[in-house]
Design an enzyme around this catalytic site. Sequence first.
Site, PDB file in Angstrom:
ATOM      1  CD  GLU A  55      50.895  10.679  35.279  1.00 27.74           C
ATOM      2  OE1 GLU A  55      50.571  11.562  34.473  1.00 27.74           O
ATOM      3  OE2 GLU A  55      50.184  10.366  36.256  1.00 27.74           O
ATOM      4  CB  CYS A  81      49.049  15.840  39.371  1.00 30.19           C
ATOM      5  SG  CYS A  81      49.999  14.724  40.425  1.00 30.19           S
TER       6      CYS A  81
END
Length: 151
Positions: A55, A81
Amino acid sequence: MTAPDHRRWMTRAVELAHLCPTVANAYSVGAVIVVDGQEIATGYSRETDAKGHAEEVALDKLDAGDPRLERATIYSTLEPCSQRATATRRPCTDRIITAGIPVVVIAWREPSIFVEDCVGVEKLSRHGIEVIELLEFTDAAKAMNRHLGLP
């Protein structure tokens, strides 16, 4: 406007995850940012550096103030995360929140291998971000992560 084709874009994210260099202590993840049915950025783990998350890599390919991000969906093969091993890197959830992306689609929630309790989904939801889980893609997302001892 037609409904988003979540399966198409998650398939693309899985394809990207297969490009990740395998590392013994890290997940292999793919991510795609889509706006109005068009891919605007992609990323996969370790694409640009040894610590890069999918990402993060995808977001780094766009200007932080890109107005399209407010209409974007980010597809990731793993839950973004909620914490990082080093303080010099922001968690992907924080980056997604800051970018203003309103929808996150994931294939698999992060297991307690490196982080005891990843709360990425919960954190995104608390910030008003819609999180969609495509559980039919969980096995595909795990496939390139078997080196981590997953069942």
